[in-house]
Design an enzyme around this catalytic site. Structure first.
Site, PDB file in Angstrom:
ATOM      1  CB  SER A  53      -2.305  -9.184  -0.466  1.00  0.00           C
ATOM      2  OG  SER A  53      -1.905  -9.102  -1.650  1.00  0.00           O
ATOM      3  CG  ASN A 100      -1.896  -1.025   1.255  1.00  0.00           C
ATOM      4  OD1 ASN A 100      -1.924  -1.736   0.218  1.00  0.00           O
ATOM      5  ND2 ASN A 100      -2.357  -1.778   2.601  1.00  0.00           N
ATOM      6  CG  HIS A 119       4.085  -1.368  -4.586  1.00  0.00           C
ATOM      7  ND1 HIS A 119       2.771  -2.146  -4.528  1.00  0.00           N
ATOM      8  CD2 HIS A 119       4.735  -2.177  -5.184  1.00  0.00           C
ATOM      9  CE1 HIS A 119       3.133  -3.200  -5.227  1.00  0.00           C
ATOM     10  NE2 HIS A 119       4.247  -3.323  -5.547  1.00  0.00           N
TER      11      HIS A 119
END
Ligand SMILES: [Zn+2]
Length: 314
Positions: free
Chosen positions: A261, A144, A161
């Protein structure tokens, strides 16, 4: 289903006015969390046993942990972005190659920022932060970009990320705070107004081309280069050093827990493969099927924020 941000921006006597209407999305968690069966006490006991046996737990989280904070995910059935809209996330190549696409992106991001940045951690984020403080959690990696783990106090954390709360210059690499950029947007666009409809997991919102054509985008204060959120867009790859670092943390761990996820994206899935090579026990907490259900010794279809606080990390 479309969600209104409930945000309007108007210049009044040269000043910016933020009008947050009653339609704020924070209260409507049901809009983003897929339906799940009631908590099964036996499954809770199984997860408790899994956590109790673990001494160096590695946790990987995805968008499913943040839906209970009011941020939609991409892939959940009926409630994810892909199911609700025909919009798709911005592609890295498009962003770096086109000034027009950057202008469109930043205009939407400017409108969405006040709400996106105001989201708060939910009990699942707080539980993982608590596990870290008590020495249960060896490392936490998140897919996230919403900064909710940081807001909850997690420190043994890799944001795989990146994070929307940071901005990066594409030319010189200078890192700045996203909040500072918001002020620069406001100064450069005193007469600009737009209304946003809908928000994505990365804070992106939906605006028409007509709404963004006049939006002014500032550049890097150090070198004049183009600015990009410090996040990995679709089509880009995660920095190799960061991947190696996380692989090392997986290899040091004695068990792996996935939280929220579906593991569809390889950048996260590869750590499951490493855990399998190491023959680590894997537990998965996610509403709906994942790419690795067959590798897990325990699968739970429950809300992260309801289940994790029930677990005693001692
Ligand atoms: Zn620069």
């Amino acid at each position: 289903m479309r969600m209104s941000l409930g945000l309007t921006f108007r210049s009044a006597k040269g000043h910016w006015v933020e009008n947050v209407s009653q339609q704020r999305s924070h209260g409507s968690i049901e809009s983003f969390v897929p339906p799940s069966p009631p908590l099964d006490p036996e499954k809770v006991k199984e997860l408790q046993r899994f956590i109790t046996l673990s001494k160096r737990l590695f946790v990987m989280t995805g968008a499913g942990i943040s839906t209970e904070s009011g941020i939609p995910d991409y892939r959940s059935e009926n409630v994810g972005l892909y199911a609700r809209t025909d919009r798709r996330p911005i592609q890295h190549r498009d962003f770096v190659q086109s000034a027009l696409i950057r202008q469109q992106y930043w205009a939407r991001n400017f409108v969405g920022w006040p709400q996106f940045s105001s989201h708060q951690p939910n009990p699942a984020h707080w539980a993982l932060s608590n596990w870290e403080k008590l020495g249960k959690l060896h490392w936490l990696v998140t897919q996230n970009v919403d900064a909710l783990h940081t807001k909850a106090g997690s420190r043994r954390l890799t944001e795989l990320h990146g994070c929307m709360h940071r901005v990066l210059c594409l030319d010189c690499g200078e890192q700045t705070h996203r909040g500072v950029l918001q002020e620069r947007f406001q100064i450069l666009n005193p007469a600009w107004s737009a209304e946003a409809h809908g928000v994505a997991p990365d804070g992106d919102v939906f605006l028409s081309d007509e709404q963004v054509w006049s939006f002014q985008v500032p550049s890097c204060v150090r070198c004049g280069g183009p600015l990009k959120p410090d996040v990995v867009f679709f089509g880009d790859t995660v920095n190799r050093d960061k991947v190696d670092f996380v692989h090392k943390r997986v290899k040091e761990a004695d068990s792996l827990l996935v939280v929220g996820s579906s593991l569809q994206v390889y950048s996260g899935y590869r750590f499951i493969l490493t855990a399998r090579e190491k023959q680590l026990p894997i537990a998965i907490l996610n509403i709906g099927p994942t790419r690795s259900d067959d590798l897990a010794c325990l699968k739970l279809n429950s809300r992260c924020g309801e289940l994790l606080p029930l677990i005693d990390p001692h």
